[in-house]
Enzyme design. Structure first.
Site, PDB file in Angstrom:
ATOM      1  N   SER B 225       7.455  90.225  34.258  1.00 39.03           N
ATOM      2  CA  SER B 225       6.748  91.256  33.492  1.00 39.03           C
ATOM      3  C   SER B 225       7.511  92.575  33.522  1.00 39.03           C
ATOM      4  O   SER B 225       8.326  92.822  34.404  1.00 39.03           O
ATOM      5  CB  SER B 225       5.359  91.477  34.090  1.00 39.03           C
ATOM      6  OG  SER B 225       5.486  92.081  35.366  1.00 39.03           O
ATOM      7  N   GLY B 228       6.651  94.483  36.750  1.00 36.98           N
ATOM      8  CA  GLY B 228       7.365  93.970  37.922  1.00 36.98           C
ATOM      9  C   GLY B 228       8.841  94.317  37.889  1.00 36.98           C
ATOM     10  O   GLY B 228       9.410  94.774  38.887  1.00 36.98           O
ATOM     11  N   GLY B 229       9.465  94.134  36.739  1.00 38.37           N
ATOM     12  CA  GLY B 229      10.896  94.402  36.619  1.00 38.37           C
ATOM     13  C   GLY B 229      11.222  95.870  36.821  1.00 38.37           C
ATOM     14  O   GLY B 229      12.174  96.212  37.523  1.00 38.37           O
ATOM     15  N   GLU B 248      14.849  90.937  33.332  1.00 43.69           N
ATOM     16  CA  GLU B 248      14.607  90.449  31.987  1.00 43.69           C
ATOM     17  C   GLU B 248      13.103  90.366  31.823  1.00 43.69           C
ATOM     18  O   GLU B 248      12.437  89.622  32.536  1.00 43.69           O
ATOM     19  CB  GLU B 248      15.252  89.075  31.848  1.00 43.69           C
ATOM     20  CG  GLU B 248      15.756  88.848  30.471  1.00 43.69           C
ATOM     21  CD  GLU B 248      16.896  87.870  30.483  1.00 43.69           C
ATOM     22  OE1 GLU B 248      18.041  88.306  30.493  1.00 43.69           O
ATOM     23  OE2 GLU B 248      16.610  86.677  30.516  1.00 43.69           O
ATOM     24  N   CYS B 285       8.816  84.313  27.822  1.00 40.58           N
ATOM     25  CA  CYS B 285       9.242  85.697  27.572  1.00 40.58           C
ATOM     26  C   CYS B 285       9.752  85.839  26.139  1.00 40.58           C
ATOM     27  O   CYS B 285       9.834  86.939  25.620  1.00 40.58           O
ATOM     28  CB  CYS B 285      10.292  86.152  28.575  1.00 40.58           C
ATOM     29  SG  CYS B 285      11.665  85.033  28.780  1.00 40.58           S
TER      30      CYS B 285
END
Lengths: 510, 510
Positions: B225, B228-229, B248, B285
């Protein structure tokens, strides 16, 4: 979007380092003008990106010709604003013009486009990958190379070569030279057929901030101090759309002298070291700043004697830099170093001492000021007792742009492991060769591990400099007519490609 | 350095998406164990980097064989923890094994080392440039591809291939599968002769934070997500030595249907779209999340009908993701969308609705929630009246991993400019082909402009995935015996090289 700032300075004034007298003043670029310039660059971007790289090579050649045609005038003006001397500036102008042509040739060769084709298989669609220019690049000119790393230096040349419009933020120390270079470039680009908006120059600190914040700017290239580079990096990271900052920052650039080298030619090494660290009054990002030598050769004194004999009379680029040399010397002494020998700077203007300091190896600890650059002709000599001590010291070094090993003959038992050990902490390892010379060729790498550069993969010098300003795009199952010219099946630009995993040259032979 | 955190969770428990029952619990890795694992990886790094890439290709083949040998057991376990179904997981295990072999082959081919030699000239020293592995890489496994993008997925395979030890942070949703995969990999690597410390797995949220902060970790790879990234990216940017984070992140992945396509085959397009966005319950994604269609075809209803006919019964990977689908639907409605059609999720467990929403094109504005991903089988259909409206909408899109153009025949006048327009905002353009299939080949690119990936140049899929884990080092004036084997004059590993600017293949022919 930036707003006009209350109290924003109105002009930038440059000074003559030899005597501190003002040279010229240039009005700072207002926020709305910066905005308009970026918008023009955004508008120009598809045209700049869309022409064949060989066309952009023509543009760069035209700029190089323009620089050469005005060399005499430019050198005189640069000397007034930088104090770097006519001899050095004469070779730097020639280098600047050659660099412009070199990056154009790299673009025309076409490998930087990375054209890769995988034909469709039973399980996989046809994929075509090709690099695209990022869009407008903000280039921050460096103080210490008014030609090679400034308005028309490596960053500008490689960004234009890669197909990106450029907006340069002029360095205040040579602001009138910057404006002159920009006019020459604008005229040459216009006459060579480049679209309006391909190149522009802004002046003033706030204009630089405006540029990094401008929505249309796609990348930032910077050469200079760690403080300056990291400030721009943080600014870009705070954007809504974060953009890459390629900041190349000054580092300590360690030199290790092996036991064999010290035993056989300590005085030679000292002379070479002095020649390298006093070049340009020590104002090189690749200046060797730390000499690690085996104990027992009285190395700091030998280097000090060589400095006294060379007797440079450093004059610095700016008053601030001259002051920072004294401040840096004080900081190094506070961190445990002692001044072994110093020689005075030039009289009047922005003179500053050159100095050799020494410190015990135990003082080299993570976080110590001794591990950081001191801009100017100031170096630290540190003795190691044995390999264990040397390895420990190498382990605490910050990332640097370059590192040097000075060895005995080919049988020197310390050479191989030292080259490998330095590889871990620098971007370029020079062997029996000083780091201050930086060739612009295919194999050059002028980045280094953090904090030498904000991106250890990136280089501002050499063919790979173009790679900073493109990003790949893959086209899946797209009919040939709808992919960019560079990636069409008939290879109209004659680019080297990889097809089904195999490298082809430009004639399509494998 | 991280410290043990008071109140740190002791175990991670996974659940069966079909009914919500617990599957297994794994003790979280304590901080001191994380530290020891990273130290072991640091110690292993020179050995992993030093062997010929063909040797590491052997290691990866051994891991692939191990995965295949345990396929049945792994698939059953994965289905318990992910609910993705045996059919999908069977093909994903095969893909995982193939990927491991592919990255090994890319390494063995050797282009990723970028060996470049410039022989000395009258004015320039001999320069040899070769890429070096960065060192230990922290890989964060993704929830949605328990094989292809997790413990032994693209990131792990490409980092090992490039010569970097890997420490994986297991995704909590399939934590027992992660441990099982790690044991298989460790055994295969050991038997294939890889050094201890080449691979390790940690579990628990705090262990992931410890990993990103660990001094010895040189890079982070993450798929998941945006929240998170970006959290990991910020964490890495706060380190003393900042390291690259290759994150990513999920994106909206726009699809544009041209006038010609809508006029001739709107129902076909709708069926294909539904097939793509419901794949894996919309947990890709690269899920196409936004359909831009010409007005006058009642497109939202047509897509809604196709969804009702397909009648998926989505079951999500985790309870949190199932809840986020409902939350996302609410957010989209609050931002101006309406639900045109929805179908219920699976009964019990982590079921969640699939839904087609529509919104007026005027609601697509910078900063609107409508421009962000809604993870799950939820899509937005937006009508455009004319080219002007469509261009404006494309101009406000966030960066995405992929974008799709659905066209009429080869004469479709809207195809070419749409492909070019999407190029500006995505990393992969698919034409009459859905973005959810991602081939792992030489020409693949699976990154995209910010915020799709933290670095638009980087890809986690395809041959270029290795490039994320190396950095160049140039050796200046170094005797041949002191440069790395990869770059020696006799080219002992038979690598493709560039010599004096000209590309040579592995036999040294030009």
């Amino acid at each position: 979007m930036s707003q006009p700032v209350a109290g924003r300075a109105l002009t930038t004034t440059s000074f003559r380092p030899y005597d501190g007298r003002p040279v010229g003043s240039v009005a700072d670029t207002p926020a709305d003008v910066v905005r308009a310039m970026v918008e023009q660059a955004v508008d120009a971007a598809p045209s700049v990106a869309g022409v064949a790289p060989a066309r952009r090579s023509d543009w760069l050649r035209a700029v190089a010709d323009g620089v050469e045609a005005h060399a005499e005038e430019l050198i005189a003006l640069a000397d007034e604003e930088t104090g770097l001397g006519v001899a050095r500036l004469t070779s730097e102008v020639a280098r600047c013009a050659d660099q412009l042509r070199f990056y154009g040739e790299v673009a025309a060769e076409g490998s930087y486009l990375g054209v890769t084709v995988d034909e469709a298989t039973a399980t996989s669609p046809r994929l075509v990958r090709v690099n695209q220019p990022l869009g407008p690049v903000a280039v921050f000119g460096a103080s210490n190379f008014p030609f090679a790393f400034s308005v028309l230096g490596n960053d500008t040349a490689s960004a234009l070569a890669a197909g990106c419009p450029v907006v340069v933020k002029a360095h205040p120390a040579h602001v009138t030279l910057s404006v002159r270079l920009a006019r020459i470039a604008e005229r040459a680009l216009h006459e060579a057929g480049a679209p309006e908006g391909t190149f522009a120059l802004v002046t003033g600190r706030e204009a630089g901030v405006d540029l990094v914040r401008a929505e249309g700017v796609a990348a930032v290239a910077f050469t200079g101090s760690q403080a300056g580079g990291l400030a721009l990096w943080r600014l870009a990271n705070e954007r809504e759309r974060v953009i890459p900052v390629y900041a190349e920052m000054g580092t300590v650039n360690p030199v290790v002298v092996t036991r064999a080298a010290a035993a056989s030619r300590m005085e030679d090494v000292a002379r070479g070291f002095v020649g390298s660290f006093t070049l340009g009054a020590g104002q090189f990002c690749t200046k060797p700043g730390l000499l690690l030598v085996p104990a027992g050769h009285d190395a700091a004194r030998v280097v000090g004697d060589a400095l006294a004999q060379a007797a440079p009379r450093p004059v610095m680029l700016t008053e601030e830099i001259a002051a920072s040399v004294e401040r840096g010397l004080g900081d190094l002494v506070a961190a445990g170093a002692v001044v072994v020998r110093d020689v005075p700077g030039a009289d009047g203007g922005w003179g500053a001492r050159a100095a050799v300091l020494s410190a015990p190896i135990t003082a080299l600890r993570t976080g110590s000021r001794l591990l950081e650059e001191c801009f100017g002709a100031v170096v630290l000599v540190v003795e190691y007792a044995d390999e264990r001590e040397l390895r420990a010291a190498l382990g605490v070094l910050q990332g640097s742009l370059a590192g040097t090993v000075v060895t005995g003959d080919d049988t020197d038992p310390d050479a191989s492991w030292l080259v490998e050990a330095l590889t871990r902490t620098v971007g370029r390892v020079t062997v029996n060769d000083w780091p201050t010379g930086v060739a612009y060729t295919w194999a050059q790498h002028h980045g280094g591990p953090w904090p030498a550069t904000s991106n250890a993969v990136a280089t501002s010098v050499g063919a790979a400099a173009l790679d900073r300003f493109v990003r790949p795009v893959t086209y899946q199952s797209a009919p040939d007519a709808w992919v960019p010219l560079a990636a069409r099946a008939d290879n109209p630009w004659g680019l080297p490609r990889r097809v089904d995993g195999r490298r082809e040259d430009r004639r399509g032979e494998r």
